[in-house]
Scaffold this motif. Structure first.
Motif, PDB file in Angstrom:
ATOM      1  N   LEU A  52      -7.141  -6.125 -33.807  1.00  0.00           N
ATOM      2  CA  LEU A  52      -6.533  -5.867 -35.112  1.00  0.00           C
ATOM      3  C   LEU A  52      -5.097  -6.401 -35.155  1.00  0.00           C
ATOM      4  CD1 LEU A  52      -7.877  -2.269 -35.629  1.00  0.00           C
ATOM      5  CD2 LEU A  52      -8.588  -4.306 -36.885  1.00  0.00           C
ATOM      6  N   ASP A  53      -4.362  -6.231 -34.066  1.00  0.00           N
ATOM      7  CA  ASP A  53      -2.974  -6.693 -34.005  1.00  0.00           C
ATOM      8  C   ASP A  53      -2.897  -8.217 -34.083  1.00  0.00           C
ATOM      9  OD1 ASP A  53      -0.259  -7.054 -33.580  1.00  0.00           O
ATOM     10  OD2 ASP A  53      -0.157  -5.755 -31.841  1.00  0.00           O
ATOM     11  N   LYS A  54      -3.902  -8.881 -33.576  1.00  0.00           N
ATOM     12  CA  LYS A  54      -3.953 -10.352 -33.614  1.00  0.00           C
ATOM     13  C   LYS A  54      -3.895 -10.858 -35.056  1.00  0.00           C
ATOM     14  CE  LYS A  54      -8.179 -12.322 -33.067  1.00  0.00           C
ATOM     15  NZ  LYS A  54      -9.327 -12.856 -32.367  1.00  0.00           N
ATOM     16  N   ASP A  55      -4.421 -10.056 -35.974  1.00  0.00           N
ATOM     17  CA  ASP A  55      -4.388 -10.402 -37.393  1.00  0.00           C
ATOM     18  C   ASP A  55      -3.147  -9.847 -38.085  1.00  0.00           C
ATOM     19  OD1 ASP A  55      -6.863 -11.683 -37.160  1.00  0.00           O
ATOM     20  OD2 ASP A  55      -7.970  -9.850 -37.605  1.00  0.00           O
ATOM     21  N   GLY A  56      -2.218  -9.285 -37.294  1.00  0.00           N
ATOM     22  CA  GLY A  56      -0.988  -8.753 -37.851  1.00  0.00           C
ATOM     23  C   GLY A  56      -1.115  -7.360 -38.432  1.00  0.00           C
ATOM     24  N   ARG A  57      -2.189  -6.658 -38.092  1.00  0.00           N
ATOM     25  CA  ARG A  57      -2.403  -5.308 -38.625  1.00  0.00           C
ATOM     26  C   ARG A  57      -2.189  -4.270 -37.547  1.00  0.00           C
ATOM     27  NH1 ARG A  57      -8.255  -5.065 -41.121  1.00  0.00           N
ATOM     28  NH2 ARG A  57      -8.678  -5.328 -38.927  1.00  0.00           N
ATOM     29  N   ALA A  58      -1.577  -3.172 -37.941  1.00  0.00           N
ATOM     30  CA  ALA A  58      -1.500  -2.017 -37.048  1.00  0.00           C
ATOM     31  C   ALA A  58      -2.842  -1.304 -37.113  1.00  0.00           C
ATOM     32  CB  ALA A  58      -0.373  -1.087 -37.474  1.00  0.00           C
ATOM     33  N   ALA A  59      -3.251  -0.720 -36.011  1.00  0.00           N
ATOM     34  CA  ALA A  59      -4.549  -0.044 -35.926  1.00  0.00           C
ATOM     35  C   ALA A  59      -4.340   1.452 -36.108  1.00  0.00           C
ATOM     36  CB  ALA A  59      -5.189  -0.341 -34.576  1.00  0.00           C
ATOM     37  N   ASP A  60      -4.692   1.969 -37.274  1.00  0.00           N
ATOM     38  CA  ASP A  60      -4.549   3.412 -37.471  1.00  0.00           C
ATOM     39  C   ASP A  60      -5.685   4.141 -36.755  1.00  0.00           C
ATOM     40  OD1 ASP A  60      -6.780   4.108 -39.572  1.00  0.00           O
ATOM     41  OD2 ASP A  60      -5.781   2.312 -40.344  1.00  0.00           O
ATOM     42  N   PHE A  61      -5.477   5.424 -36.520  1.00  0.00           N
ATOM     43  CA  PHE A  61      -6.429   6.210 -35.734  1.00  0.00           C
ATOM     44  C   PHE A  61      -7.839   6.164 -36.330  1.00  0.00           C
ATOM     45  CE2 PHE A  61      -8.673  10.057 -34.506  1.00  0.00           C
ATOM     46  CZ  PHE A  61      -8.519  10.014 -33.135  1.00  0.00           C
ATOM     47  N   GLU A  62      -7.940   6.274 -37.640  1.00  0.00           N
ATOM     48  CA  GLU A  62      -9.260   6.289 -38.277  1.00  0.00           C
ATOM     49  C   GLU A  62     -10.003   4.975 -38.055  1.00  0.00           C
ATOM     50  OE1 GLU A  62      -6.406   7.296 -39.880  1.00  0.00           O
ATOM     51  OE2 GLU A  62      -6.878   9.419 -39.549  1.00  0.00           O
ATOM     52  N   THR A  63      -9.285   3.859 -38.160  1.00  0.00           N
ATOM     53  CA  THR A  63      -9.916   2.553 -37.950  1.00  0.00           C
ATOM     54  C   THR A  63     -10.381   2.393 -36.513  1.00  0.00           C
ATOM     55  OG1 THR A  63      -8.577   1.562 -39.699  1.00  0.00           O
ATOM     56  CG2 THR A  63      -9.581   0.053 -38.103  1.00  0.00           C
ATOM     57  N   VAL A  64      -9.519   2.745 -35.569  1.00  0.00           N
ATOM     58  CA  VAL A  64      -9.904   2.647 -34.159  1.00  0.00           C
ATOM     59  C   VAL A  64     -11.101   3.562 -33.892  1.00  0.00           C
ATOM     60  CG1 VAL A  64      -9.170   2.959 -31.758  1.00  0.00           C
ATOM     61  CG2 VAL A  64      -7.577   2.021 -33.431  1.00  0.00           C
ATOM     62  N   GLY A  65     -11.058   4.775 -34.424  1.00  0.00           N
ATOM     63  CA  GLY A  65     -12.158   5.719 -34.239  1.00  0.00           C
ATOM     64  C   GLY A  65     -13.472   5.197 -34.784  1.00  0.00           C
ATOM     65  N   ARG A  66     -13.407   4.498 -35.907  1.00  0.00           N
ATOM     66  CA  ARG A  66     -14.619   3.938 -36.515  1.00  0.00           C
ATOM     67  C   ARG A  66     -15.173   2.785 -35.668  1.00  0.00           C
ATOM     68  NH1 ARG A  66     -12.430   2.920 -41.031  1.00  0.00           N
ATOM     69  NH2 ARG A  66     -12.257   0.677 -40.856  1.00  0.00           N
ATOM     70  N   LEU A  67     -14.279   2.024 -35.048  1.00  0.00           N
ATOM     71  CA  LEU A  67     -14.705   0.850 -34.283  1.00  0.00           C
ATOM     72  C   LEU A  67     -15.074   1.158 -32.833  1.00  0.00           C
ATOM     73  CD1 LEU A  67     -12.029  -1.655 -35.618  1.00  0.00           C
ATOM     74  CD2 LEU A  67     -14.450  -1.546 -36.248  1.00  0.00           C
ATOM     75  N   VAL A  68     -14.567   2.278 -32.325  1.00  0.00           N
ATOM     76  CA  VAL A  68     -14.793   2.653 -30.925  1.00  0.00           C
ATOM     77  C   VAL A  68     -15.737   3.852 -30.900  1.00  0.00           C
ATOM     78  CG1 VAL A  68     -13.692   3.573 -28.854  1.00  0.00           C
ATOM     79  CG2 VAL A  68     -12.552   1.809 -30.179  1.00  0.00           C
TER      80      VAL A  68
END
Length: 80
Positions: free
Chosen positions: A28-44
């Protein structure tokens, strides 16, 4: 102290789950985005308490930084 010079923990001390969390934030950071907890939780795939523990450990060893927008990479020596 300048955070660029804070020693990062060794990658070998990370669990498999922590590596997955780190790689998710890095993607996500590679695209310049911070990874919020909900997004990380959804992806992991993992329990919420394990995700909090992994993120906390990654921040404590300077692999990730916690910002008001979410998690971003700490200092690293590879190109995005």
């Amino acid at each position: 102290m300048d955070e660029r010079f804070v020693r990062r923990g060794d990658v070998q001390e990370l669990t498999d789950f922590e590596l997955i969390v780190y790689e998710t934030v890095a993607e996500l950071d590679k695209d310049g985005r911070a990874a919020d907890f909900e997004t990380v939780g959804r992806l992991v795939d993992g329990p919420e308490e394990d995700l909090w523990a992994a993120l906390g450990h990654l921040v404590s060893i300077n692999h990730l930084h916690s910002t008001s927008d979410g998690y971003v990479l700490g200092p690293h020596d590879w190109a995005p």
